[in-house]
Scaffold this motif. Structure first.
Motif, PDB file in Angstrom:
ATOM      1  N   UNK A 335      43.443  24.713  49.951  1.00 46.03           N
ATOM      2  CA  UNK A 335      44.181  25.231  48.676  1.00 46.03           C
ATOM      3  C   UNK A 335      42.752  25.165  47.786  1.00 46.03           C
ATOM      4  N   UNK A 336      41.756  24.320  47.846  1.00 47.86           N
ATOM      5  CA  UNK A 336      40.704  24.297  46.888  1.00 47.86           C
ATOM      6  C   UNK A 336      39.750  25.314  46.920  1.00 47.86           C
ATOM      7  N   UNK A 337      39.378  25.801  48.290  1.00 46.14           N
ATOM      8  CA  UNK A 337      38.567  26.835  48.630  1.00 46.14           C
ATOM      9  C   UNK A 337      39.324  28.055  48.033  1.00 46.14           C
ATOM     10  N   UNK A 338      40.700  28.042  48.522  1.00 48.37           N
ATOM     11  CA  UNK A 338      41.430  29.475  47.889  1.00 48.37           C
ATOM     12  C   UNK A 338      41.409  29.726  46.413  1.00 48.37           C
ATOM     13  N   UNK A 339      41.621  28.390  45.556  1.00 49.33           N
ATOM     14  CA  UNK A 339      41.506  28.256  44.330  1.00 49.33           C
ATOM     15  C   UNK A 339      40.439  28.736  43.801  1.00 49.33           C
ATOM     16  N   UNK A 340      39.306  28.417  44.155  1.00 39.31           N
ATOM     17  CA  UNK A 340      37.946  28.952  43.756  1.00 39.31           C
ATOM     18  C   UNK A 340      37.726  30.438  44.072  1.00 39.31           C
ATOM     19  N   UNK A 341      38.176  30.862  45.475  1.00 38.16           N
ATOM     20  CA  UNK A 341      37.993  32.219  45.491  1.00 38.16           C
ATOM     21  C   UNK A 341      38.725  33.086  44.403  1.00 38.16           C
ATOM     22  N   UNK A 342      40.062  32.698  44.457  1.00 40.85           N
ATOM     23  CA  UNK A 342      40.993  33.497  43.533  1.00 40.85           C
ATOM     24  C   UNK A 342      40.342  33.388  42.057  1.00 40.85           C
ATOM     25  N   UNK A 343      39.607  32.274  41.531  1.00 33.70           N
ATOM     26  CA  UNK A 343      38.916  32.118  40.197  1.00 33.70           C
ATOM     27  C   UNK A 343      37.988  33.095  40.274  1.00 33.70           C
ATOM     28  N   UNK A 344      36.968  33.151  41.362  1.00 32.25           N
ATOM     29  CA  UNK A 344      35.920  34.065  41.234  1.00 32.25           C
ATOM     30  C   UNK A 344      36.369  35.493  41.267  1.00 32.25           C
ATOM     31  N   UNK A 345      37.384  35.651  42.092  1.00 28.99           N
ATOM     32  CA  UNK A 345      38.193  37.086  42.184  1.00 28.99           C
ATOM     33  C   UNK A 345      38.519  37.887  40.662  1.00 28.99           C
ATOM     34  N   UNK A 346      39.156  36.631  40.029  1.00 27.51           N
ATOM     35  CA  UNK A 346      39.679  37.326  38.541  1.00 27.51           C
ATOM     36  C   UNK A 346      38.550  37.302  37.785  1.00 27.51           C
TER      37      UNK A 346
END
Length: 793
Positions: A335-346
């Motif tokens: 979930x940490x990796x996905x959180x970073x990915x979604x933050x970068x995407x945003x």
């Protein structure tokens, strides 16, 4: 790596961009934490401070570290560069301080729900007497300081508190450490509590593992219900021989929430150390499969003969050594990796919008900095591939809960972990904690019966707890509830009163309705009294009929027929008024009961007094020159009867006007009964009525007593004396008897007194005359009357 592979293959998340990992290692000291952090921060370039060159990628965030020590040391460096840090395993509450750690995000929930869950778990199974084993560090101190007060508020007590000392490794032979562990081992082996809570980080609980392993080797496993907090992954060991198989069978553990993912298991099965860039995978592989890599000097097993091919199956390993499912920590990293990915995407989406608006600086996607990611990380909110919503709370912690897992071990040194409950702080009230007790497999010691862990046997319903002096609140005695009190639950703090219309059953564990009691016509006592009243009334009617039939005979004429008839009628009313006392009291019967009784009895006694005075005056009038002659006649008798009766009538009227009787339910005199009775309204008025009636009776008795030897053919004075003696005896004994009885028996006493006193008057005054009229009619003649009168003179 698994998460990054999914993201890099996802065309909708960070399209045309690739996530790539950089692995670093922290050590269990400040120097190792600092050097490892600097090593990552400057992209493995020898840590040139504030200088990065020659790289086509940017370091945007760091995920780590494993322990609270790592997670607290790293931010001191990362805060300088405002580098986001996502901690996936540290429970230290200090990390929630956004002033001290502004760049830190926790991929695990707050500890507070776990404390609540521990209390609810203990309460669910009724465990109130538990032992605590905690690590000798801040983690253990925080638990003792936070959990124990909550336990005391929930009436849960601690049988013991043991602090596990820190040891360097599993077989640390330090003398002081050895002594402390032996003392703790003795406590754990001898304790009578069946539930032990273990809390501490994995490295801090090595000492407890050592105790349990040694006890099992000595064939004395410490088989209890072990409750393990999420801080300690007790089953995570590289060597299955370093696992206390019997002790941990049936363990309940709080774990970081996770979801099963079939893709993850497939990913693990396809891992090959020869093709993977996973950090330290060769070291891990050579240890768990006991093999060596031929081309490496660093991953050679001493004495090992087998060669690592890279095709070994991770699924063949014992679950003690390696779990194929996604563990709580793995799920947090995922979930940490996905959180970073979604933050970068945003962030990139925001920059694309700026580019569309003509901002040229936004077009360079490499022109981003880690500090710019914070605003997007704080507000990140998405559903992961398992369908769960991921977001951070106001303290930067993941808004999630905990799983409750049951660990079952098997003789072949394998284990099976089953999720049997959960703690979900986001659930509605009443559903935040759930547990499936039927799915739990307890330690074989308990034969699958629910383990009990209390200081004393529970107080059963019908008893209440009283604290044993000098002991904890969980140690108590269980006296039975006192009269009128019940307790309907186990371990009641106090007994409670039943409602007024109910009373305790024999066991004092629930209330039952009280029986409504009054003197009814259907019960034996009511039948007997009714029979007596009817019989005496019938006898009175027979006597009255005989006297009416023989009213012209000398014996009837000689005794003043009018007074005799009035007396018989009043006695008949006396017998009939007893029916006002039988049956359920009502408003009308209560009003009439005592007043009718008082008036008719006063009438009867007044008639007796009138007869007595008539006899005395008649004798005195026979003497020459006596002035009493003018008083002899009907007017005197009628005046006495009317006056005496009117006085009693006035008293009763005053009683009814000021404080009349009324029906009431007496719920307190008898424990098991509700007595329906007439409240006399005014006790003084009641006793005034009785007193006046007694005054008339005593007056009649006194006059008759002194006139008993007067010459008379049928000397009624003697008969009246005996009748009033019976009457006074009955009513003198009535008062103490009446006051000493309750309920229907009090009414029965009054009815008996009415019938007995009336029967005494009827029998003593009229039976001799009845006997002569019916059986000895030859004596009922004028000649016989004159002859006997002359004999007396």
């Amino acid at each position: 790596m698994f998460a990054m592979n999914e993201i890099n293959q996802n065309v909708h998340l960070l399209p045309n961009k690739t996530l790539s990992p950089i692995f670093g290692h922290n050590y269990q000291n400040e120097m190792g934490d600092c050097s490892g952090t600097m090593y990552l921060l400057f992209l493995k370039q020898g840590s040139p401070l504030n200088y990065i060159c020659g790289k086509a990628y940017k370091l945007m965030t760091i995920i780590g570290g494993l322990t609270s020590h790592n997670s607290k040391q790293m931010p001191h460096i990362l805060n300088t560069y405002k580098m986001p840090q996502l901690s996936y395993a540290s429970f230290d509450p200090a990390l929630s301080d956004k002033v001290q750690f502004p760049s830190l995000y926790r991929m695990i929930p707050s500890e507070s729900p776990q404390y609540v869950g521990i209390i609810q778990l203990l309460q669910h199974f009724g465990w109130t007497w538990i032992g605590l084993v905690v690590s000798d560090d801040d983690t253990g101190e925080i638990l003792l300081r936070t959990l124990i007060p909550r336990m005391h508020q929930s009436n849960i007590c601690t049988a013991f508190k043991e602090i596990i000392p820190a040891v360097k490794n599993l077989w640390d032979k330090t003398t002081e450490t050895q002594r402390l562990l032996e003392e703790i081992s003795s406590v754990l082996s001898s304790t009578k509590t069946e539930v032990i809570l273990a809390h501490g980080a994995s490295r801090s609980m090595v000492g407890l593992q050592r105790i349990l392993i040694l006890q099992e080797r000595e064939m004395k496993p410490i088989e209890r219900v072990w409750i393990v907090t999420a801080q300690w992954d007790f089953s995570s060991v590289y060597d299955s021989g370093a696992f206390a198989l019997k002790s941990f069978n049936g363990t309940l553990s709080f774990t970081l929430h996770t979801r099963d993912m079939g893709e993850y298991e497939e990913f693990l099965r396809t891992l090959n150390p020869n093709r993977s860039r996973l950090y330290l995978i060769h070291w891990f592989w050579s240890n768990v499969f006991m093999c060596s890599f031929p081309k490496s000097n660093f991953y050679q097993m001493e004495g090992g003969t087998s060669i690592c091919t890279g095709e070994e199956d991770l699924g063949s390993l014992s679950e003690i050594v390696f779990e194929m499912r996604m563990s709580g920590q793995s799920y947090s990293i995922y979930n940490a990796v996905y959180s970073v990915a979604h933050a970068l995407h945003a962030m990139f989406s925001s920059r694309s919008k700026q580019k569309a608006m003509g901002d040229g600086s936004a077009s360079n996607l490499l022109n981003v900095y880690p500090w710019q990611l914070h605003s997007f990380l704080k507000n990140v909110r998405f559903n992961n591939t398992a369908g769960e919503e991921i977001y951070f709370d106001k303290n930067g912690a993941l808004a999630a809960g905990y799983d409750i897992t049951n660990t079952v071990t098997f003789p072949n040194r394998s284990l099976h972990r089953v999720r049997v409950g959960k703690i979900d702080p986001q659930a509605p009230e009443g559903k935040k904690f759930s547990i499936n007790g039927s799915a739990i497999v307890w330690n074989h010691k308990y034969n699958q019966s629910l383990p009990q862990s209390t200081c004393v046997e529970s107080c059963q319903p019908g008893h209440s707890r009283i604290l044993q002096q000098g002991k904890q609140i969980c140690c108590y005695d269980c006296p039975q509830c006192s009269e009128g009190m019940i307790s309907n639950k186990t371990d009641a703090d106090h007994c409670k009163k039943c409602p007024e219309d109910q009373h305790p059953n024999k066991d004092h564990d629930h209330c039952i309705s009280k029986q409504i009691v009054y003197l009814s016509y259907g019960e034996p006592l009511g039948i007997i009294l009714t029979s007596f009243a009817l019989s005496l009334s019938l006898i009175t009617l027979v006597v009255m009929w005989i006297f009416i039939q023989n009213q012209e005979t000398p014996i009837v004429k000689a005794n003043n027929w009018n007074i005799t008839c009035t007396l018989l009628i009043s006695l008949l009313l006396c017998f009939l008024c007893s029916f006002l006392f039988i049956g359920q009291p009502g408003k009308i019967t209560c009003l009439l009961r005592q007043t009718v009784f008082g008036i008719v009895f006063s009438l009867a006694v007044s008639c007796v007094l009138a007869k007595t005075l008539t006899v005395v005056l008649a004798f005195m009038a026979t003497k020459p020159g006596n002035r009493m002659r003018k008083w002899v006649g009907k007017r005197l008798a009628v005046s006495v009867i009317i006056l005496c009766t009117l006085i009693q009538t006035g008293i009763c009227a005053l009683w009814l006007a000021t404080s009349p009787s009324f029906p009431e339910f007496d719920m307190h005199s008898q424990t098991t009964q509700i007595i329906v009775q007439c409240n006399e309204g005014s006790a003084p008025m009641f006793y005034t009525v009785l007193g006046y009636m007694g005054l008339l009776a005593i007056t009649s008795f006194t006059v008759a007593f002194f006139a008993r030897k007067l010459p008379d053919t049928f000397n009624e004075a003697k008969l009246i004396t005996f009748s009033m003696l019976v009457f006074c005896s009955v009513w003198i004994s009535f008062v103490p008897t009446y006051l000493s009885t309750k309920g229907k028996y009090m009414v029965a006493v009054e009815i008996f007194s009415i019938l007995a006193s009336s029967a005494g008057l009827l029998g003593c005054i009229f039976f001799p005359k009845f006997y002569i009229i019916v059986l000895r009619p030859e004596l009922n003649t004028r000649d016989q009357l004159i002859r006997k009168k002359n004999d007396n003179i």
